[in-house]
Design an enzyme around this catalytic site. Structure first.
Site, PDB file in Angstrom:
ATOM      1  N   ASP A  19     -11.278  -1.619  11.184  1.00 59.54           N
ATOM      2  CA  ASP A  19     -10.201  -2.497  10.702  1.00 59.54           C
ATOM      3  C   ASP A  19      -9.862  -3.584  11.720  1.00 59.54           C
ATOM      4  O   ASP A  19      -9.160  -4.550  11.387  1.00 59.54           O
ATOM      5  CB  ASP A  19      -8.925  -1.691  10.388  1.00 59.54           C
ATOM      6  CG  ASP A  19      -9.004  -0.960   9.051  1.00 59.54           C
ATOM      7  OD1 ASP A  19     -10.043  -1.060   8.367  1.00 59.54           O
ATOM      8  OD2 ASP A  19      -8.019  -0.280   8.685  1.00 59.54           O
ATOM      9  N   ASN A  33      -4.588  -2.191  -4.628  1.00 67.16           N
ATOM     10  CA  ASN A  33      -5.899  -2.194  -3.961  1.00 67.16           C
ATOM     11  C   ASN A  33      -5.849  -1.286  -2.742  1.00 67.16           C
ATOM     12  O   ASN A  33      -6.440  -1.582  -1.705  1.00 67.16           O
ATOM     13  CB  ASN A  33      -6.297  -3.616  -3.560  1.00 67.16           C
ATOM     14  CG  ASN A  33      -7.766  -3.682  -3.143  1.00 67.16           C
ATOM     15  OD1 ASN A  33      -8.529  -2.752  -3.376  1.00 67.16           O
ATOM     16  ND2 ASN A  33      -8.154  -4.782  -2.511  1.00 67.16           N
ATOM     17  N   HIS A  89      -5.683  -8.951   3.422  1.00 63.24           N
ATOM     18  CA  HIS A  89      -4.643  -9.100   4.443  1.00 63.24           C
ATOM     19  C   HIS A  89      -5.217  -9.295   5.838  1.00 63.24           C
ATOM     20  O   HIS A  89      -4.710 -10.079   6.632  1.00 63.24           O
ATOM     21  CB  HIS A  89      -3.720  -7.879   4.400  1.00 63.24           C
ATOM     22  CG  HIS A  89      -4.438  -6.553   4.500  1.00 63.24           C
ATOM     23  ND1 HIS A  89      -3.965  -5.500   5.227  1.00 63.24           N
ATOM     24  CD2 HIS A  89      -5.622  -6.107   3.972  1.00 63.24           C
ATOM     25  CE1 HIS A  89      -4.796  -4.475   5.131  1.00 63.24           C
ATOM     26  NE2 HIS A  89      -5.802  -4.816   4.363  1.00 63.24           N
ATOM     27  N   ARG A  90      -6.327  -8.585   6.132  1.00 63.21           N
ATOM     28  CA  ARG A  90      -6.865  -8.688   7.506  1.00 63.21           C
ATOM     29  C   ARG A  90      -7.601  -9.999   7.745  1.00 63.21           C
ATOM     30  O   ARG A  90      -7.706 -10.455   8.884  1.00 63.21           O
ATOM     31  CB  ARG A  90      -7.767  -7.488   7.829  1.00 63.21           C
ATOM     32  CG  ARG A  90      -7.043  -6.175   7.687  1.00 63.21           C
ATOM     33  CD  ARG A  90      -7.594  -5.044   8.509  1.00 63.21           C
ATOM     34  NE  ARG A  90      -6.888  -3.828   8.146  1.00 63.21           N
ATOM     35  CZ  ARG A  90      -5.635  -3.535   8.516  1.00 63.21           C
ATOM     36  NH1 ARG A  90      -4.957  -4.359   9.304  1.00 63.21           N
ATOM     37  NH2 ARG A  90      -5.044  -2.423   8.116  1.00 63.21           N
ATOM     38  N   LYS A 106      -0.041  -6.513   1.680  1.00 66.19           N
ATOM     39  CA  LYS A 106      -0.700  -5.200   1.501  1.00 66.19           C
ATOM     40  C   LYS A 106      -0.272  -4.226   2.590  1.00 66.19           C
ATOM     41  O   LYS A 106      -0.025  -3.055   2.328  1.00 66.19           O
ATOM     42  CB  LYS A 106      -2.222  -5.377   1.489  1.00 66.19           C
ATOM     43  CG  LYS A 106      -2.975  -4.099   1.144  1.00 66.19           C
ATOM     44  CD  LYS A 106      -4.458  -4.368   0.955  1.00 66.19           C
ATOM     45  CE  LYS A 106      -5.190  -3.151   0.372  1.00 66.19           C
ATOM     46  NZ  LYS A 106      -5.463  -2.092   1.336  1.00 66.19           N
ATOM     47  N   GLU A 116     -11.366  -4.466   1.186  1.00 61.70           N
ATOM     48  CA  GLU A 116     -10.638  -5.394   0.325  1.00 61.70           C
ATOM     49  C   GLU A 116     -11.547  -6.529  -0.152  1.00 61.70           C
ATOM     50  O   GLU A 116     -11.364  -7.115  -1.209  1.00 61.70           O
ATOM     51  CB  GLU A 116      -9.431  -5.959   1.069  1.00 61.70           C
ATOM     52  CG  GLU A 116      -8.250  -5.011   1.179  1.00 61.70           C
ATOM     53  CD  GLU A 116      -8.406  -3.939   2.239  1.00 61.70           C
ATOM     54  OE1 GLU A 116      -9.550  -3.619   2.644  1.00 61.70           O
ATOM     55  OE2 GLU A 116      -7.374  -3.386   2.663  1.00 61.70           O
ATOM     56  N   ASP A 135       0.813  -1.227   0.000  1.00 62.66           N
ATOM     57  CA  ASP A 135       0.000   0.000   0.000  1.00 62.66           C
ATOM     58  C   ASP A 135       0.843   1.273   0.000  1.00 62.66           C
ATOM     59  O   ASP A 135       0.403   2.306  -0.527  1.00 62.66           O
ATOM     60  CB  ASP A 135      -0.937   0.028   1.220  1.00 62.66           C
ATOM     61  CG  ASP A 135      -2.251  -0.683   0.943  1.00 62.66           C
ATOM     62  OD1 ASP A 135      -2.325  -1.445  -0.043  1.00 62.66           O
ATOM     63  OD2 ASP A 135      -3.214  -0.480   1.724  1.00 62.66           O
TER      64      ASP A 135
END
Ligand SMILES: O=C(O)C1=C[C@@H](OP(=O)(O)O)[C@@H](O)[C@H](O)C1
Ligand SMILES: C=C(OP(=O)(O)O)C(=O)O
Length: 436
Positions: A315, A96, A390-391, A416, A343, A52
């Site tokens: 998040d 992204n 990613h999360r 990311k 995402e 990112d």
């Protein structure tokens, strides 16, 4: 370097250790935009080196704004151009990264030139029309190339005139943050009114904090309207970036699910990032939390389910969803309808993956209720899909510290925001102090 297709997580006992996560994504990308707009040299330390931030740095380079990287990309020297973009025509790739596409779009609208911003397939599904409408009301000519309301974005930029405009707050706070950072470069004052209930509010305070640090003061009021005088300049400077608080949530979560004790260094309660408030959720669930000026420790204790509105810290909702599996009683998360635009659809997809462990998950428009399995016989590991999010990978990996048989697909998607997540987690499990 290629990543494995999947990674098997090994169960472990209570984790005891400390970690300094990499730099904040949100602060790094804000500081890059602001330093690029300042006239002169700024130096950022503790920056995040990840996909990112790389797409932001590469985009700035294509615009002719030099960024020198050292210390494995954690020190960045930016030669800001004072709002005069050297390359008046550029095609930019934003991967992204929501912050990159939204912040760059507003920054470029305040400058001069013809620009196109595009990303991966999912980026072409992430909303940006409300930001474009606002920039156009302030004198820009910015469009969604395929008329989808999403990238690719085309900007024929001739600077922002300033004036009055409305901006939508209930889809993404990044629209407002993007506008606020660009507004000082408009010719006249920008007066902006926020429509709808502003989501992710701490990120707007973060934006104003970064602007202030680089010499531009804006009164936050109640975050519903702002006046930003035009024809201003940011002052270049040296700036130290905090570790990433969303990344920290996985390590605090690891203490919670293993009954261990984890200290995150470099983040105290006064951090710029609202996501440090994730520890309040863990405390409500029964954990002990000890906050020092420059660190926060979570001690895992028997967990109970809670009801929580995570609008401000969405998040970390996936992290909490995972911790909820190990609690007594149901946990209800609400207020996060906006995470369906991230995402991946983080409500539907998280619910689907949590059910694989034997939990009952009831989905709402704006959240979910997670009822953990009532017997050990029904509680089991699973192969977990990560949806290029990613999360999803980082949060769901925590299940495997406690449940045998957890496999995470496509662990490389953590690049990311956290390329070394799995090796840092392994080091933390081994004990000691991780990160510099
Ligand atoms: O401004 C920022 O840096 C961010 C704002 C939040 O997005 P939304 O405002 O879209 O919720 C957050 O989810 C994202 O990771 C980073
Ligand atoms: C939503 C996220 O990122 P972005 O919107 O910046 O792509 C995230 O990092 O969780």
């Amino acid at each position: 370097m290629s990543s494995p297709d999947s990674i098997a997580i090994q169960t472990c006992g209570p984790i005891h250790g400390s970690i300094r996560p990499p730099g904040s994504k949100s602060i790094t990308n804000r500081a890059l935009i602001i330093a690029a707009l300042a006239a002169g040299k700024s130096t950022l330390t503790g920056a995040l080196a990840s996909e990112d931030t790389q797409v932001m740095i590469e985009s700035l380079a294509r615009l002719g704004i030099g960024v020198e990287e050292s210390q494995a990309g954690t020190t960045l020297v930016i030669h800001g151009s004072g709002g005069n973009i050297p390359q008046r025509q550029a095609d930019l790739f934003v991967g992204n990264s929501g912050t990159t596409v939204r912040f760059l779009t507003a920054m470029l609208a305040a400058c001069q030139g013809t620009f196109r911003l595009d990303g991966i397939a999912r980026m072409r599904e992430r909303p940006i029309a409300d930001l474009l409408n606002t920039l156009n009301a302030l004198g820009s000519d910015a469009t969604s190339e395929q008329k989808t309301g999403c990238p690719p974005v085309l900007i024929r930029a001739r600077g922002l005139t300033g004036g009055r405009a409305n901006i939508r707050g209930d889809v993404s706070s990044q629209f407002l943050s993007a506008l606020l950072m660009a507004a000082p470069y408009a010719r006249e004052a920008v007066r902006v009114h926020v429509d709808g209930v502003l989501v992710s509010q701490p990120y707007v305070h973060m934006t104003l904090g970064l602007m202030r640090a680089f010499g531009v003061n804006v009164d936050p009021g109640d975050l519903s309207q702002f006046t930003i005088p035009g024809a201003q300049q940011y002052q270049p400077r040296e700036y130290a970036i905090e570790p990433d608080a969303s990344a920290a949530s996985y390590f605090w979560g690891a203490a919670a699910v293993t009954g261990g004790e984890v200290t995150v260094r470099g983040l105290g309660r006064a951090a710029l990032q609202g996501d440090v408030d994730f520890v309040d959720c863990l405390e409500k669930m029964g954990c002990e939390v000890c906050a020092q000026e420059d660190s926060i420790t979570v001690v895992g204790k028997p967990l109970r389910g809670i009801e929580v509105d995570m609008n401000a810290i969405s998040d970390t909702a996936q992290t909490l969803g995972v911790v909820a599996l190990f609690a007594k009683g149901a946990t209800t998360i609400r207020g996060i309808a906006h995470v369906r635009h991230k995402e991946t659809d983080r409500i539907g997809d998280l619910a689907r993956e949590l059910r694989k462990f034997g939990a009952q998950v009831d989905e709402f428009d704006d959240g979910m209720r997670i009822t953990p399995p009532t017997s050990y016989a029904n509680f089991h590991g699973a192969a977990i899909a990560t949806y290029n999010d990613h999360r999803m990978a980082m949060s769901l990996a925590l299940t495997g510290l406690n449940l045998p048989g957890v496999v995470i697909h496509d662990p490389g998607c953590t690049a990311k925001t956290y390329p070394h997540f799995f090796s840092d987690l392994t080091k933390l499990i081994a004990g000691g102090d991780v990160g510099s």
